[in-house]
Design a protein around this motif. Structure first.
Motif, PDB file in Angstrom:
ATOM      1  N   PRO A   4       0.815  -1.227   0.000  1.00 62.39           N
ATOM      2  CA  PRO A   4       0.000   0.000   0.000  1.00 62.39           C
ATOM      3  C   PRO A   4       0.847   1.276   0.000  1.00 62.39           C
ATOM      4  O   PRO A   4       0.525   2.239  -0.693  1.00 62.39           O
ATOM      5  N   ALA A   5       1.953   1.261   0.738  1.00 61.39           N
ATOM      6  CA  ALA A   5       2.821   2.436   0.769  1.00 61.39           C
ATOM      7  C   ALA A   5       3.482   2.676  -0.585  1.00 61.39           C
ATOM      8  O   ALA A   5       3.612   3.820  -1.028  1.00 61.39           O
ATOM      9  N   ILE A   6       3.877   1.602  -1.233  1.00 63.01           N
ATOM     10  CA  ILE A   6       4.503   1.728  -2.553  1.00 63.01           C
ATOM     11  C   ILE A   6       3.494   2.263  -3.565  1.00 63.01           C
ATOM     12  O   ILE A   6       3.816   3.149  -4.367  1.00 63.01           O
ATOM     13  N   GLN A   7       2.267   1.755  -3.522  1.00 63.21           N
ATOM     14  CA  GLN A   7       1.237   2.238  -4.441  1.00 63.21           C
ATOM     15  C   GLN A   7       0.918   3.710  -4.185  1.00 63.21           C
ATOM     16  O   GLN A   7       0.765   4.490  -5.123  1.00 63.21           O
ATOM     17  N   LYS A   8       0.848   4.095  -2.912  1.00 60.01           N
ATOM     18  CA  LYS A   8       0.577   5.488  -2.583  1.00 60.01           C
ATOM     19  C   LYS A   8       1.706   6.390  -3.077  1.00 60.01           C
ATOM     20  O   LYS A   8       1.464   7.469  -3.621  1.00 60.01           O
ATOM     21  N   ALA A   9       2.945   5.948  -2.901  1.00 63.87           N
ATOM     22  CA  ALA A   9       4.087   6.733  -3.369  1.00 63.87           C
ATOM     23  C   ALA A   9       4.055   6.882  -4.885  1.00 63.87           C
ATOM     24  O   ALA A   9       4.357   7.962  -5.418  1.00 63.87           O
ATOM     25  N   GLN A  10       3.674   5.826  -5.601  1.00 63.93           N
ATOM     26  CA  GLN A  10       3.584   5.916  -7.057  1.00 63.93           C
ATOM     27  C   GLN A  10       2.492   6.888  -7.482  1.00 63.93           C
ATOM     28  O   GLN A  10       2.681   7.677  -8.422  1.00 63.93           O
ATOM     29  N   GLN A  11       1.355   6.869  -6.800  1.00 66.87           N
ATOM     30  CA  GLN A  11       0.265   7.785  -7.131  1.00 66.87           C
ATOM     31  C   GLN A  11       0.685   9.229  -6.859  1.00 66.87           C
ATOM     32  O   GLN A  11       0.420  10.117  -7.672  1.00 66.87           O
ATOM     33  N   GLU A  12       1.333   9.464  -5.718  1.00 68.59           N
ATOM     34  CA  GLU A  12       1.771  10.823  -5.395  1.00 68.59           C
ATOM     35  C   GLU A  12       2.845  11.300  -6.357  1.00 68.59           C
ATOM     36  O   GLU A  12       2.885  12.484  -6.713  1.00 68.59           O
ATOM     37  N   ALA A  13       3.709  10.404  -6.785  1.00 67.92           N
ATOM     38  CA  ALA A  13       4.721  10.784  -7.771  1.00 67.92           C
ATOM     39  C   ALA A  13       4.056  11.175  -9.086  1.00 67.92           C
ATOM     40  O   ALA A  13       4.476  12.130  -9.744  1.00 67.92           O
ATOM     41  N   GLY A  14       3.022  10.442  -9.468  1.00 68.33           N
ATOM     42  CA  GLY A  14       2.291  10.794 -10.685  1.00 68.33           C
ATOM     43  C   GLY A  14       1.640  12.155 -10.576  1.00 68.33           C
ATOM     44  O   GLY A  14       1.660  12.946 -11.526  1.00 68.33           O
ATOM     45  N   GLN A  15       1.064  12.460  -9.409  1.00 69.40           N
ATOM     46  CA  GLN A  15       0.465  13.784  -9.196  1.00 69.40           C
ATOM     47  C   GLN A  15       1.534  14.877  -9.236  1.00 69.40           C
ATOM     48  O   GLN A  15       1.310  15.963  -9.764  1.00 69.40           O
ATOM     49  N   MET A  16       2.699  14.591  -8.667  1.00 63.98           N
ATOM     50  CA  MET A  16       3.778  15.572  -8.666  1.00 63.98           C
ATOM     51  C   MET A  16       4.228  15.867 -10.093  1.00 63.98           C
ATOM     52  O   MET A  16       4.465  17.012 -10.460  1.00 63.98           O
ATOM     53  N   VAL A  17       4.326  14.825 -10.901  1.00 64.31           N
ATOM     54  CA  VAL A  17       4.741  15.017 -12.294  1.00 64.31           C
ATOM     55  C   VAL A  17       3.744  15.909 -13.018  1.00 64.31           C
ATOM     56  O   VAL A  17       4.133  16.801 -13.776  1.00 64.31           O
ATOM     57  N   LYS A  18       2.449  15.705 -12.761  1.00 66.59           N
ATOM     58  CA  LYS A  18       1.427  16.533 -13.399  1.00 66.59           C
ATOM     59  C   LYS A  18       1.557  17.991 -13.008  1.00 66.59           C
ATOM     60  O   LYS A  18       1.308  18.887 -13.809  1.00 66.59           O
ATOM     61  N   SER A  19       1.943  18.263 -11.764  1.00 66.08           N
ATOM     62  CA  SER A  19       2.046  19.648 -11.320  1.00 66.08           C
ATOM     63  C   SER A  19       3.395  20.276 -11.678  1.00 66.08           C
ATOM     64  O   SER A  19       3.492  21.482 -11.872  1.00 66.08           O
ATOM     65  N   VAL A  20       4.446  19.466 -11.788  1.00 66.79           N
ATOM     66  CA  VAL A  20       5.784  20.007 -12.054  1.00 66.79           C
ATOM     67  C   VAL A  20       6.051  20.165 -13.545  1.00 66.79           C
ATOM     68  O   VAL A  20       6.769  21.079 -13.951  1.00 66.79           O
ATOM     69  N   ARG A  21       5.463  19.314 -14.363  1.00 65.61           N
ATOM     70  CA  ARG A  21       5.759  19.314 -15.795  1.00 65.61           C
ATOM     71  C   ARG A  21       5.560  20.685 -16.453  1.00 65.61           C
ATOM     72  O   ARG A  21       6.429  21.129 -17.203  1.00 65.61           O
ATOM     73  N   PRO A  22       4.457  21.424 -16.205  1.00 66.60           N
ATOM     74  CA  PRO A  22       4.331  22.730 -16.852  1.00 66.60           C
ATOM     75  C   PRO A  22       5.439  23.704 -16.451  1.00 66.60           C
ATOM     76  O   PRO A  22       5.997  24.401 -17.294  1.00 66.60           O
ATOM     77  N   ALA A  23       5.780  23.730 -15.169  1.00 66.17           N
ATOM     78  CA  ALA A  23       6.842  24.630 -14.721  1.00 66.17           C
ATOM     79  C   ALA A  23       8.188  24.203 -15.284  1.00 66.17           C
ATOM     80  O   ALA A  23       9.015  25.039 -15.637  1.00 66.17           O
TER      81      ALA A  23
END
Length: 97
Positions: free
Chosen positions: A43-62
């Motif tokens: 569960p922790a690994i899956q949560k980390a992967q989901q949060e990393a995906g969200q981070m990529v979505k927010s960081v990519r434009p900048a």
């Protein structure tokens, strides 16, 4: 020295390849520990992967904007350096006359 490293490496590789036959109890313990680790941390690994995906979505434009700014600054610096080197070359030629 190199021969001993080669022989040692071959022995370690052979031991790892034959571990399931030579040490079945230890291999079973390793498999059990692996399954327990995955059960606890999946569960922790899956949560980390989901949060990393969200981070990529927010960081990519900048990040894209930053790359454009770096590229523009680099091009400007290269044009300035080239212009100055051409100017210096002209001055050097004038001094040689």
């Amino acid at each position: 020295m190199a021969v001993s490293l080669l022989v040692g490496g071959a022995v370690v590789a052979l031991e790892l390849l034959c571990a399931s036959k030579n040490h079945p109890e230890q291999v079973a313990q390793i498999h059990a520990a692996t399954e327990e680790f995955l059960r606890r941390f999946k569960p922790a690994i899956q949560k980390a992967q989901q949060e990393a995906g969200q981070m990529v979505k927010s960081v990519r434009p900048a990040l894209g904007e930053g790359v454009v700014k770096v590229r523009t600054a680099t091009q400007g610096a290269m044009k300035y350096a080239y212009r100055k080197s051409v100017d210096a070359k002209g001055i050097w030629e004038e001094m040689r006359k």
